[in-house]
Design an enzyme around this catalytic site. Sequence first.
Site, mmCIF file in Angstrom:
data_model
loop_
_atom_site.group_PDB
_atom_site.id
_atom_site.type_symbol
_atom_site.label_atom_id
_atom_site.label_comp_id
_atom_site.label_asym_id
_atom_site.label_seq_id
_atom_site.Cartn_x
_atom_site.Cartn_y
_atom_site.Cartn_z
ATOM 1 N N GLU B 276 13.941 5.762 -26.294
ATOM 2 C CA GLU B 276 13.074 4.752 -26.875
ATOM 3 C C GLU B 276 12.164 4.140 -25.796
ATOM 4 O OE1 GLU B 276 15.370 1.452 -28.167
ATOM 5 O OE2 GLU B 276 14.017 0.951 -29.818
ATOM 6 N N ARG B 302 -23.497 -5.606 -23.623
ATOM 7 C CA ARG B 302 -23.564 -7.044 -23.889
ATOM 8 C C ARG B 302 -24.339 -7.747 -22.771
ATOM 9 N NH1 ARG B 302 -23.620 -10.938 -27.696
ATOM 10 N NH2 ARG B 302 -22.872 -12.918 -26.847
ATOM 11 N N GLN B 313 -18.991 -9.501 -11.326
ATOM 12 C CA GLN B 313 -17.782 -9.013 -10.672
ATOM 13 C C GLN B 313 -16.503 -9.398 -11.420
ATOM 14 O OE1 GLN B 313 -17.833 -10.097 -6.546
ATOM 15 N NE2 GLN B 313 -19.273 -8.469 -6.031
#
Lengths: 258, 414
Positions: B276, B302, B313
């Site tokens: 798992e 954007r 940065q």
Amino acid sequence: MHVVVCVKQIPDPAVPGALNADHTLKREGKPILDESDSYGVEMALQLVDAAGGGEVTLISMAANEETAGLRTALAMGAAKAVLVSDPACAGSDALGTAKALAKAVERAGSVDLVLTATESSDGYTGTVPAQMAELLGWPALTFAKKVDIADGTVTIQRQTEAGYDTVQASLPALVSVTAGVVEPRYPSFKGIMAAKNKPVDICTAADLGLDGQLGWAGARQTITNVENAPARQAGEKFEDDGTGFEKVVSFLENLKVI
Amino acid sequence: MFEWSEEHQMIRSAVREFVEKEVRPHREELEHGDMAPYELLRKLYKTFGLDVMAGASFDKRIAREEAAALAPMASASDDADGASEGSSGNAGMTMLPIIELCRCSPGMVTAMGVSVGLTAAAINGKGTIAQRKRWARDIATMEKIGAWAITEPNSGSDAFGSMQATARLDGDEFVLNGSKTFITNGPYADTIVFICKLDEGNPLNERRVVQFVLDAGMPGLEQSKPLRKMGMHSSPTGMLFLDDVRVGYDRLLGETLESFGGKAGREASKATFTMERTGVAAMALGIIERCLELCVPYAKERVQFGQPIGNYQLIQLKLANMEVARLNVQNLVFRVLEMSAAGKGMSLSEASAMKLYSAQIATQVAMEAVQLFGGNGYMAEYEVEQLARDAKVLQIYAGTDEIQITHIAKALLA
Ligand SMILES: Cc1cc2nc3c(=O)[nH]c(=O)nc-3n(C[C@H](O)[C@H](O)[C@H](O)COP(=O)(O)OP(=O)(O)OC[C@H]3O[C@@H](n4cnc5c(N)ncnc54)[C@H](O)[C@@H]3O)c2cc1C
Ligand SMILES: Cc1cc2nc3c(=O)[nH]c(=O)nc-3n(C[C@H](O)[C@H](O)[C@H](O)COP(=O)(O)OP(=O)(O)OC[C@H]3O[C@@H](n4cnc5c(N)ncnc54)[C@H](O)[C@@H]3O)c2cc1C
């Protein structure tokens, strides 16, 4: 039944294409199976299933012994492939390509049917299928949207502007199939793992008896210039002041659509 | 291994195409509607022949064990690769669908993993051949959906210690009682592995842990509706209530109480935990890959203060950290594949370390993806919002971060 499918391995359309100085397409990255040909592969697999047995063989001409696109079709279920690959093939025109593919069909053994797409996604001259059929001396049935095989004949529905024509020919024959005729299957994981061990018979122009007839040497076509398609003209803009529908109606009337 | 093989890449692109065509169009219903993931998962299994493959490998393994039972001399060597079934041949075939599904719908992986991973593994690990044929095959092929129920309202991290669900012998039947919660697939499961303690009149902490297989619809068994939760909406999670459910020895995994020396029962569950936890690393990789895929173009497009935000940065740092996370988690996944190919099992402590890191970094990456998208990042339409909610649970289920830390430290200090 033995069905051959022509599959073109083309530069990935997702990657911006580029031309060489001689106007030919740069074929550097890993090629992919032309989506147009995935329909032929699916159709072939279905026809062989319906016939109750047989085999699908792939035929391709590509640079640098590239098999990446072929592996996809082999993973879908084709049994083997003949790949024409030879530096001497560079610069082949559509007729040269058709010659190589026709010889490759002969090399594939006794064949009942050859399937192609109606046109490739990169070159899209749409001339290879008919040329191949002529070279093989077989009937060419083009623009098929449905294909049936029974008692040594092939019957297709040939797409027309108005609907379709029913066209029939005796086998062996060549059929070009339109995009979307069937839903190409995904390769199963097992098919993908098996594909790498399926035989790919790589041959040269000389192996096919076409020395000097392919590539620039054999091409009767020269590419003199390549230009960008003209930019699309800006459309007309209307503010809808409530009478916009009248503008739409008169526009459609001008086009004689209504 | 430093990159996916050519076959792996073919598998990846085929599954990616499937996810884009068949799963992504249902994202809205899976996320905000009542669509259960099972039909899509079955379609995935059928499309890629995983159902047939799982069935064939199950049959082959059972046939081999039946033959070995007849000729016990041969059995010893066969046992070695027994545990790695499914993962043996090519672990990439298991990991790639996990990664690809997580790029769109991590909850579907939870639903799938708990069923074909945990539940089938529990039955295969402890069950008799007859029990495995009866239940595990159908789960492995996705015909039936399985649930694995250990967590209770008062017993989570301390799963075995404070477990209250009980089995009481009554003649040659067991009477089961108790309630389970947070059970993945609980609301819809056909087959349930119910883990409880054998009440022999002894104190709680001395009781043996036993496991039973239940079918949906048995008298006394109630499966709740899906619980509302923060994320993983495409994975239905529910409660189970058992009120005097009567079962015979045929439903006791192993069919005899002797097969559950307290310790052996725990060992079997630990093997399942390891599987798992490595699966969680693959899930994390899918989430991180998708975050990067969404964030990089957004950072370029954007524009704020007259420049693409990717020029700043502080945004570049986010992207760089995401890439570092992607490389690290991918390397962990590659390590799982390499170990599996070499036939080596992973220690629980290493699997815990892998799970701890992957879960934390996936959550961090997804939260930073929300941040990079600004207000859009908080809106459902932009997808990173879902990934951030989904990623969080990786730090909670399959053992919380804190529990992973205790497992790692225990091994270090042993
Ligand atoms: C601008 C330009 C640049 C070119 N650059 C190159 C180059 O660099 N190198 C080069 O080799 N050729 C080049 N060609 C030639 C061209 O790509 C084809 O090889 C040839 O002309 C076939 O034409 P088509 O793709 O238009 O085929 P179509 O007639 O459109 O193809 C119809 C069908 O025929 C089959 N088919 C066609 N070609 C193949 C194939 N190669 N293998 C298998 N099946 C096939 C497919 O089923 C295909 O869908 C160039 C052509 C042009 C116009
Ligand atoms: C979406 C989802 C699906 C799930 N699916 C299943 C399923 O299919 N089957 C199943 O059986 N269970 C399932 N679970 C349950 C899950 O495994 C548990 O929620 C998890 O183990 C934590 O247990 P708990 O919720 O009781 O938290 P608690 O154990 O109460 O933990 C609370 C907090 O205390 C911390 N803590 C606990 N003990 C210690 C310690 N010793 N040292 C330091 N910190 C500690 C924890 O890390 C946590 O931060 C699921 C849970 C979720 C959210």
